[in-house]
Structure formats: C-alpha cells, structure tokens
Motif scaffolding. Sequence first.
Motif, short mmCIF file in Angstrom:
data_model
loop_
_atom_site.label_atom_id
_atom_site.label_comp_id
_atom_site.label_asym_id
_atom_site.label_seq_id
_atom_site.Cartn_x
_atom_site.Cartn_y
_atom_site.Cartn_z
N THR A 173 23.41 38.23 38.57
CA THR A 173 23.76 38.73 39.90
C THR A 173 25.27 38.96 39.95
N LEU A 174 25.64 40.15 40.40
CA LEU A 174 27.04 40.54 40.52
C LEU A 174 27.52 40.29 41.94
N TYR A 175 28.57 39.49 42.07
CA TYR A 175 29.22 39.25 43.35
C TYR A 175 30.62 39.86 43.28
N THR A 176 30.99 40.57 44.32
CA THR A 176 32.26 41.30 44.31
C THR A 176 33.18 40.78 45.40
N GLU A 177 34.46 40.72 45.07
CA GLU A 177 35.49 40.44 46.06
C GLU A 177 36.61 41.45 45.87
N SER A 178 37.32 41.72 46.94
CA SER A 178 38.41 42.69 46.91
C SER A 178 39.63 42.09 47.59
N VAL A 179 40.80 42.31 46.97
CA VAL A 179 42.06 41.85 47.54
C VAL A 179 42.95 43.06 47.75
N ILE A 180 43.54 43.15 48.92
CA ILE A 180 44.47 44.24 49.24
C ILE A 180 45.83 43.82 48.71
N ARG A 187 32.08 38.94 39.71
CA ARG A 187 31.72 37.66 39.07
C ARG A 187 30.20 37.56 39.00
N ASN A 188 29.72 36.87 37.97
CA ASN A 188 28.29 36.64 37.91
C ASN A 188 27.92 35.39 38.71
N GLN A 189 26.67 35.02 38.66
CA GLN A 189 26.17 33.88 39.44
C GLN A 189 26.76 32.55 39.00
N HIS A 190 27.41 32.54 37.85
CA HIS A 190 28.08 31.32 37.36
C HIS A 190 29.58 31.33 37.70
N ASP A 191 30.01 32.31 38.48
CA ASP A 191 31.40 32.48 38.89
C ASP A 191 32.30 32.94 37.73
N THR A 192 31.71 33.48 36.68
CA THR A 192 32.46 34.02 35.55
C THR A 192 32.87 35.45 35.87
N GLU A 215 45.23 44.47 55.36
CA GLU A 215 46.25 43.43 55.38
C GLU A 215 46.55 42.99 53.94
N ARG A 216 47.81 43.13 53.52
CA ARG A 216 48.18 42.67 52.18
C ARG A 216 47.78 41.22 52.00
N GLY A 217 47.16 40.94 50.86
CA GLY A 217 46.77 39.57 50.54
C GLY A 217 45.41 39.17 51.08
N ALA A 218 44.82 39.98 51.95
CA ALA A 218 43.50 39.65 52.47
C ALA A 218 42.47 39.77 51.35
N ARG A 219 41.53 38.83 51.33
CA ARG A 219 40.46 38.86 50.33
C ARG A 219 39.14 39.03 51.06
N TYR A 220 38.39 40.03 50.65
CA TYR A 220 37.10 40.33 51.24
C TYR A 220 36.01 39.95 50.26
N LEU A 221 35.06 39.14 50.70
CA LEU A 221 33.93 38.74 49.88
C LEU A 221 32.75 39.62 50.30
N HIS A 222 32.29 40.47 49.41
CA HIS A 222 31.23 41.42 49.74
C HIS A 222 29.88 40.78 49.41
N ARG A 223 29.07 40.63 50.44
CA ARG A 223 27.76 40.01 50.28
C ARG A 223 26.72 40.87 50.96
N PRO A 224 25.50 40.88 50.50
CA PRO A 224 24.97 40.04 49.44
C PRO A 224 25.41 40.54 48.07
N GLY A 225 25.16 39.71 47.06
CA GLY A 225 25.39 40.14 45.68
C GLY A 225 24.30 41.12 45.28
N ARG A 226 24.39 41.60 44.05
CA ARG A 226 23.40 42.57 43.54
C ARG A 226 22.91 42.08 42.19
N THR A 227 21.62 41.75 42.11
CA THR A 227 21.04 41.33 40.84
C THR A 227 20.76 42.57 40.00
N ALA A 228 21.32 42.58 38.80
CA ALA A 228 21.16 43.69 37.87
C ALA A 228 19.78 43.62 37.22
N THR A 229 19.09 44.74 37.17
CA THR A 229 17.76 44.77 36.57
C THR A 229 17.77 45.63 35.31
#
Length: 158
Positions: free
Chosen positions: A106-113, A135-140, A15-29
Amino acid sequence: MTDILQRGLYYEEFERGARYLHRPGRTATEADNVLFTTLTMNAQALHLDAAFSATQQPFGQRLMNSMWTLSTMVGASVAQLTQGTLVAQLGLGDISFPHPLFPGDTLYTESVITDKRLSSSRPGQGICTIVHTGRNQHDTVVATATRTVLVHCRPEAK
C-alpha cells in the motif's frame, strides 16, 4: 443548506513547511502493474513476467512499475492540493525510488510545501514547489519527487 465544493488550494493557501498526508492510501495490484506497464509500452520483464522475476536478485518477485508509483503518488495529492486551482505542472525533478514497491503493498503519500512565489510574468498566479514522498505500509520510503506547479491566486486577489 451550505454547499461545500472540494477543491485544491489557491496560491495564498499554500504554506511553506506544511505537510499534507493524503489518505486513503492505495494498494498496488498486479492488474495495476500489468495495465500501466503495457499501456506505456514498457516491456520490462521485471513488471510482467512472474517466472522471470522470481529468478532475479535481490528481490525475487515482480516490482511495481516505478512510473506507476510516481503517477499514483502525485495523483494522491491532487484533490487536496491542486484540484481546480492548477494552471499547469511546470516540472518534476529530484525523483528517486530508494526501495521497490511490490504488488500488494500500500502506497501512502505525503506532500510538503517547500517554496512559493508569485509569478512575475502571469498576474494572478503563483508558483509552488511541493516535495512528494511515498511510503509503503511499513513506513519505508519508496519514492520521492519534487514538483513545481503554477496555481491560481484567489479570485478576489487577481
């Protein structure tokens, strides 16, 4: 009993405009960084050498390999968007890394169509454009990329 199979979306479900929040995040080591960097033959000391990186400004520490960040960001979307429905990845573009990701973040990913259309040359398949944001854990925002994929239409739509 009902069987539920986890899968990605068929063309009709994007769906155009849909935003998917992919969880859980992934902490980079640090192990992720060293393994990915050495597997890809990237000898950049900013990823591998803590003593060297500590002397480098403006960050003063090792940076996560940006290709790890990109790969992990796209990978986080697979189960929700393209698992089992992807025909091919057609391209990646508009890739940017506006802020570094560090080991321990921690990397958090979202995707928009942002676009979709039926393929003119491949009946039963469609092309979707997805903008991924990490985005990182600080939402940057640490990474963005535009991805174009070819996906199957629903089997009954073919």
